[in-house]
Design an enzyme around this catalytic site. Structure first.
Site, PDB file in Angstrom:
ATOM      1  N   HIS A 166     -79.832  10.635  50.548  1.00  0.00           N
ATOM      2  CA  HIS A 166     -80.685  11.750  50.147  1.00  0.00           C
ATOM      3  C   HIS A 166     -81.000  12.642  51.380  1.00  0.00           C
ATOM      4  O   HIS A 166     -81.502  12.098  52.546  1.00  0.00           O
ATOM      5  CB  HIS A 166     -81.843  11.067  49.644  1.00  0.00           C
ATOM      6  CG  HIS A 166     -82.873  12.323  49.033  1.00  0.00           C
ATOM      7  ND1 HIS A 166     -84.165  12.488  49.365  1.00  0.00           N
ATOM      8  CD2 HIS A 166     -82.545  13.336  48.162  1.00  0.00           C
ATOM      9  CE1 HIS A 166     -84.890  13.329  48.689  1.00  0.00           C
ATOM     10  NE2 HIS A 166     -83.547  13.965  47.938  1.00  0.00           N
ATOM     11  N   HIS A 167     -80.809  13.774  51.099  1.00  0.00           N
ATOM     12  CA  HIS A 167     -81.011  14.800  52.267  1.00  0.00           C
ATOM     13  C   HIS A 167     -81.944  15.960  51.618  1.00  0.00           C
ATOM     14  O   HIS A 167     -81.357  16.977  51.038  1.00  0.00           O
ATOM     15  CB  HIS A 167     -79.501  15.363  52.787  1.00  0.00           C
ATOM     16  CG  HIS A 167     -78.881  14.591  53.579  1.00  0.00           C
ATOM     17  ND1 HIS A 167     -77.407  14.922  53.692  1.00  0.00           N
ATOM     18  CD2 HIS A 167     -79.165  13.580  54.242  1.00  0.00           C
ATOM     19  CE1 HIS A 167     -77.050  13.996  54.615  1.00  0.00           C
ATOM     20  NE2 HIS A 167     -78.035  13.144  54.759  1.00  0.00           N
ATOM     21  N   GLU A 168     -83.270  15.715  51.562  1.00  0.00           N
ATOM     22  CA  GLU A 168     -84.082  17.095  51.180  1.00  0.00           C
ATOM     23  C   GLU A 168     -84.283  17.899  52.520  1.00  0.00           C
ATOM     24  O   GLU A 168     -84.643  17.670  53.607  1.00  0.00           O
ATOM     25  CB  GLU A 168     -85.575  16.163  50.814  1.00  0.00           C
ATOM     26  CG  GLU A 168     -86.528  17.550  50.514  1.00  0.00           C
ATOM     27  CD  GLU A 168     -86.078  18.447  49.516  1.00  0.00           C
ATOM     28  OE1 GLU A 168     -85.911  18.117  48.443  1.00  0.00           O
ATOM     29  OE2 GLU A 168     -85.981  19.683  49.657  1.00  0.00           O
ATOM     30  N   GLU A 204     -88.211  15.503  35.872  1.00  0.00           N
ATOM     31  CA  GLU A 204     -89.121  15.588  36.859  1.00  0.00           C
ATOM     32  C   GLU A 204     -90.490  16.271  36.134  1.00  0.00           C
ATOM     33  O   GLU A 204     -91.548  15.899  36.518  1.00  0.00           O
ATOM     34  CB  GLU A 204     -88.900  16.075  37.917  1.00  0.00           C
ATOM     35  CG  GLU A 204     -88.335  17.379  38.084  1.00  0.00           C
ATOM     36  CD  GLU A 204     -87.910  17.906  39.768  1.00  0.00           C
ATOM     37  OE1 GLU A 204     -88.149  17.162  40.502  1.00  0.00           O
ATOM     38  OE2 GLU A 204     -87.545  19.182  39.523  1.00  0.00           O
ATOM     39  N   GLU A 230     -85.861  26.571  37.691  1.00  0.00           N
ATOM     40  CA  GLU A 230     -86.683  25.658  37.011  1.00  0.00           C
ATOM     41  C   GLU A 230     -87.773  26.394  36.083  1.00  0.00           C
ATOM     42  O   GLU A 230     -88.858  26.261  36.320  1.00  0.00           O
ATOM     43  CB  GLU A 230     -87.231  24.718  38.202  1.00  0.00           C
ATOM     44  CG  GLU A 230     -86.224  24.060  38.759  1.00  0.00           C
ATOM     45  CD  GLU A 230     -86.592  22.869  39.786  1.00  0.00           C
ATOM     46  OE1 GLU A 230     -87.812  22.642  39.814  1.00  0.00           O
ATOM     47  OE2 GLU A 230     -85.598  22.490  40.573  1.00  0.00           O
ATOM     48  N   GLU A 257     -78.654  19.731  40.049  1.00  0.00           N
ATOM     49  CA  GLU A 257     -79.748  20.198  39.132  1.00  0.00           C
ATOM     50  C   GLU A 257     -79.716  21.480  38.692  1.00  0.00           C
ATOM     51  O   GLU A 257     -78.638  21.921  37.999  1.00  0.00           O
ATOM     52  CB  GLU A 257     -81.009  19.817  39.802  1.00  0.00           C
ATOM     53  CG  GLU A 257     -82.269  19.885  38.987  1.00  0.00           C
ATOM     54  CD  GLU A 257     -83.539  19.899  39.864  1.00  0.00           C
ATOM     55  OE1 GLU A 257     -83.550  20.534  40.787  1.00  0.00           O
ATOM     56  OE2 GLU A 257     -84.243  19.038  39.683  1.00  0.00           O
ATOM     57  N   HIS A 291     -79.861  19.449  44.398  1.00  0.00           N
ATOM     58  CA  HIS A 291     -80.975  19.817  43.633  1.00  0.00           C
ATOM     59  C   HIS A 291     -81.453  21.255  44.315  1.00  0.00           C
ATOM     60  O   HIS A 291     -81.216  21.444  45.469  1.00  0.00           O
ATOM     61  CB  HIS A 291     -82.121  18.609  43.366  1.00  0.00           C
ATOM     62  CG  HIS A 291     -81.839  17.600  42.530  1.00  0.00           C
ATOM     63  ND1 HIS A 291     -82.632  17.005  41.622  1.00  0.00           N
ATOM     64  CD2 HIS A 291     -80.653  17.190  42.434  1.00  0.00           C
ATOM     65  CE1 HIS A 291     -81.997  16.424  40.975  1.00  0.00           C
ATOM     66  NE2 HIS A 291     -80.817  16.036  41.110  1.00  0.00           N
ATOM     67  N   GLU A 292     -82.122  22.108  43.240  1.00  0.00           N
ATOM     68  CA  GLU A 292     -82.422  23.339  43.687  1.00  0.00           C
ATOM     69  C   GLU A 292     -81.188  24.110  44.375  1.00  0.00           C
ATOM     70  O   GLU A 292     -81.155  24.596  45.225  1.00  0.00           O
ATOM     71  CB  GLU A 292     -83.791  23.417  44.542  1.00  0.00           C
ATOM     72  CG  GLU A 292     -84.965  22.897  44.285  1.00  0.00           C
ATOM     73  CD  GLU A 292     -85.160  21.350  44.171  1.00  0.00           C
ATOM     74  OE1 GLU A 292     -84.282  20.712  45.275  1.00  0.00           O
ATOM     75  OE2 GLU A 292     -85.308  20.544  43.224  1.00  0.00           O
TER      76      GLU A 292
HETATM   77  C1  NOJ Z   1     -86.914  17.856  43.730  1.00  0.00           C
HETATM   78  C2  NOJ Z   1     -85.753  17.184  43.126  1.00  0.00           C
HETATM   79  O1  NOJ Z   1     -85.663  17.717  41.857  1.00  0.00           O
HETATM   80  C3  NOJ Z   1     -86.049  15.872  42.931  1.00  0.00           C
HETATM   81  O2  NOJ Z   1     -85.431  15.069  42.362  1.00  0.00           O
HETATM   82  C4  NOJ Z   1     -86.649  15.169  44.406  1.00  0.00           C
HETATM   83  O3  NOJ Z   1     -87.122  14.054  43.924  1.00  0.00           O
HETATM   84  C5  NOJ Z   1     -87.335  15.967  45.152  1.00  0.00           C
HETATM   85  N1  NOJ Z   1     -87.256  17.471  45.130  1.00  0.00           N
HETATM   86  C6  NOJ Z   1     -87.910  15.598  46.475  1.00  0.00           C
HETATM   87  O4  NOJ Z   1     -86.639  15.824  47.171  1.00  0.00           O
HETATM   88 CA    CA Z   2     -85.987  20.206  41.405  1.00  0.00          CA
END
Ligand code: NOJ
Ligand code: CA
Length: 679
Positions: free
Chosen positions: A383-385, A488, A181, A482, A463-464
């Site tokens: 969604h899985h962060e 963002e 990023e 991503e 993402h990441e």
């Molecule tokens: C970074 C992601 O790019 C974003 O889309 C997301 O909302 C946040 N992390 C939280 O998971």
């Molecule tokens: Ca991101």
């Protein structure tokens, strides 16, 4: 030297020459592209060092560049090598993408397999396989199982890319905390430092190059380090042990790729990365649905709602239903809900150990939300962060995907927010280790996730992530990702994305594959109050310019409800395409992309520009000859500009045909979106 000795040498010399030609090794091997324009030559020098070079139309593109490999626990492949065998073959195959920026692909290349062996010592050997296409070159190392090299503990590649001509480079730094990023640097190649791939180059005589890799499987991501002058050298992402990569032979590395095009758009149209990936391994993938989606998302990035529980919690049942209603009313397929699950309270960033992937916050009724979505013909996007805690996530992976599969959730966005080098994985002994986001351990982790998801007919959108290397061909459920500065950054970035950002992405990051950039922000709100570098028309254009089979309408619903005429384009624009043309553009300046709807006759056009206003004359020769179209045009108004009036937009219709030229006028950081409705 005595005359007698000289005489003896003279007598022996023809024999020695004969021996060198009759028996291997040979000194060089050569292959050309099917159209004979691009040629690759592999040579060994008098110390047994192997190199390759690439030319196009007889002019050098990549000058002599070394090949080889260093091992942590075995002698290196650096010198003492000879070409002992070479084999060529040709390949021409048509194949189809189940979903994509086009349907029809052609894999037409000539292959050269060069076997290099140690002249003395253990006489170990390996192959380098080159595939030469009309639009570039791919090559990989292929190690057979052999005594002395049963396990490969690779400490570094010696692969080089010596750019023959002076060049401008567009690149982002590698080995930095914020992963992919970063803003793109535009520098002379001599000022490149440690760079990620893809890196894009424009040579002094106007040739466009992209150096990247294809099929990154069970290996570490390749970065490039400039050694001196115009010499770039592979630098693998560190592993979790001493070696950067540990695998068992036989093993073939990812392909190292060099795409070559005269026009910048030629890079965009190249199919080389996908052609170098293995065919679909999942069988029937008709269950994978490209779609547009809205979400409980942008409001968190603006701090108006929170992922965490409390009075501003975004993921409530009622708020999710409001989004489902909106999606259903507007023909959008999905609704993403972030912050629905336990674990967001406290220090989630880069921690991740509190996340539950199966238990919802009390104000979010997952069963009811998914039931309601089904009833309305909309899919919840899961969604899985993980905050980079891959080890913690893997413990719950099966339960997490079982739950979603049971509830009809067939697409999941994952996330790995953690500083680079801080992802947590388990090693072979089960010990917790810190890992780089693109090291072999994380490459394996992402594969584990994709496999677990595919077994349950779930598509994933990381993402990441690890950078895209075309694996969507083999695993079509790896639907998008991503892996760059997305929208963002316009909410909270300091600075936000600059005017030229998207016109740079088209010719850099997006060459690797689809990106979940999340366009469509009409409100232009930023936390800093600084203007967002976009006009409204550009936000629409991004749906065509940036390819992604999952495409978000990222803004707050009320901003769409306030501008229904502009929102109509988002309702109409497809996310799956029959064909794609990079009509015009220059790296980091502007991009004009045209795409035909998958299974349809309508064409769509998107154009974006940097900080300079410009008018691009676009011949409409991509339209079907003899057919009339209604062009529904969404263009920057007379006062439009990101600093002036970002919302000034003109929406109008005209009759056009393939013989016409459209004058596409773009405001600073502006854009234009056009739908060509076939009559
Ligand atoms: C970074 C992601 O790019 C974003 O889309 C997301 O909302 C946040 N992390 C939280 O998971
Ligand atoms: Ca991101």
């Amino acid at each position: 030297m005595s005359n007698r000795l000289l005489g003896l040498l003279a007598a022996l010399l023809p024999l020695a020459t004969l021996a060198a030609t009759a028996a291997e090794p040979r000194a060089s091997a050569r292959i050309a592209s099917p159209d004979a324009t691009i040629a690759v030559e592999v040579t060994t020098d008098n110390e047994g060092r192997a190199s390759y070079r690439v030319s196009r139309a007889g002019r050098p593109v990549i000058a002599d560049s070394r090949l080889g490999m260093l091992f942590a626990d075995a002698p290196k492949f650096e010198r003492n090598l000879a070409i002992v065998d070479q084999r060529t073959r040709s390949h021409d195959e048509a194949w189809e993408l189940p979903w994509g920026e086009r349907r029809h692909m052609r894999d037409h290349h000539n292959e050269l397999r060069v076997t290099l062996a140690e002249i003395s010592g253990a006489k170990r050997r390996f192959d380098v396989v080159f595939r030469v296409f009309d639009d570039g070159v791919g090559f990989r190392y292929d190690f057979p199982d052999q005594p002395g090299l049963r396990r490969l503990a690779i400490s570094e590649e010696l692969t080089e890319f010596v750019v023959a001509d002076a060049a401008t480079a567009w690149w982002i730094p590698s080995f930095e905390w914020n992963r992919e990023e970063y803003l793109y640097h535009r520098t002379p190649i001599e000022e490149v430092g440690d760079a990620q791939t893809p890196i894009t180059l424009r040579t002094a005589d106007g040739l466009h190059l992209s150096i990247h890799e294809a099929a990154l499987v069970d290996y570490s991501g390749m970065n490039l380090t400039r050694v001196d002058g115009r010499k770039l050298k592979a630098a693998l992402t560190p592993g979790i042990g001493e070696a950067k990569v540990e695998v068992a032979a036989p093993f073939a590395t990812p392909w190292r790729t060099i795409q070559i095009a005269e026009r910048a758009g030629g890079l965009v149209e190249s199919g080389l990365i996908l052609n170098l990936n293995a065919p679909n391994a999942l069988g029937d993938v008709s269950w994978i649905r490209p779609m547009k989606y809205v979400g409980i998302w942008w409001e968190m990035h603006l701090d108006r709602k929170t992922w965490a529980s409390g009075p501003k919690h975004g993921a409530t049942t009622a708020h999710a239903k409001r989004h489902i209603d909106f999606a259903a009313a507007n023909g959008l397929g999905g609704v993403l809900v972030e912050g629905w699950n336990l674990g967001w309270d406290g220090e989630w960033f880069g921690n991740g150990e509190d996340f539950s992937f199966t238990r919802a916050y009390p104000d979010f009724d997952l069963d009811e939300v998914t039931r309601y979505a089904r009833e309305k013909g909309v899919m919840l996007i899961g969604h899985h962060e993980t905050s980079g805690n891959a080890a913690h996530y893997e413990q719950q992976l099966d339960d997490a995907f079982d739950l979603y599969a049971r509830l009809g959730v067939h697409a999941v966005k994952t996330g790995y927010v953690a500083d680079a080098g801080q992802a947590k994985v388990r090693d072979a002994q089960g010990r917790l280790r810190y890992a780089w986001h693109e090291g072999q351990a994380m490459v394996r982790h992402h594969q584990t996730v994709v496999d677990a998801a595919a077994r349950r007919r779930i598509a994933v959108n990381p993402h990441e992530p690890v950078k895209d290397t075309g694996l969507r061909r083999t695993y079509p459920n790896l639907i998008t990702r991503e892996g760059a500065r997305g929208m963002e950054f316009n909410a909270w970035g300091n600075p936000g994305n600059p005017p030229e950002h998207e016109a740079t992405l088209v010719y850099t990051r997006l060459l690797a594959g689809p990106m979940d950039f999340t366009p469509g922000v009409f409100g232009m709100d930023t936390k800093s109050g600084e203007p967002m570098a976009s006009t409204l028309a550009k936000q629409l254009a991004l749906y065509v310019v940036i390819y992604s089979p999952l495409q978000m309408a990222a803004d707050l619903l009320e901003h769409y409800e306030a501008r229904p005429e502009a929102f109509q384009f988002i309702r109409d624009v497809p996310v799956d395409w029959e064909d794609t043309r990079a009509v015009a553009g220059e790296v980091g300046e502007y991009a004009v992309i045209a795409r035909r709807a998958r299974g349809g006759d309508d064409w769509y056009l998107g154009a974006v520009t940097d900080d300079s206003a410009r008018t691009v004359e676009v011949p409409l020769d991509f339209l079907e000859p003899g057919r009339r179209y209604t062009a529904q045009i969404y263009r920057d108004g007379a006062n439009a500009g990101w600093r002036d009036d970002p919302h000034d937009i003109v929406i109008e219709s005209r009759a056009v045909g393939a013989g016409d030229t459209l004058s596409v006028r773009l405001a600073p950081a502006g854009g234009q979106a056009v739908r060509f409705v076939a009559q």
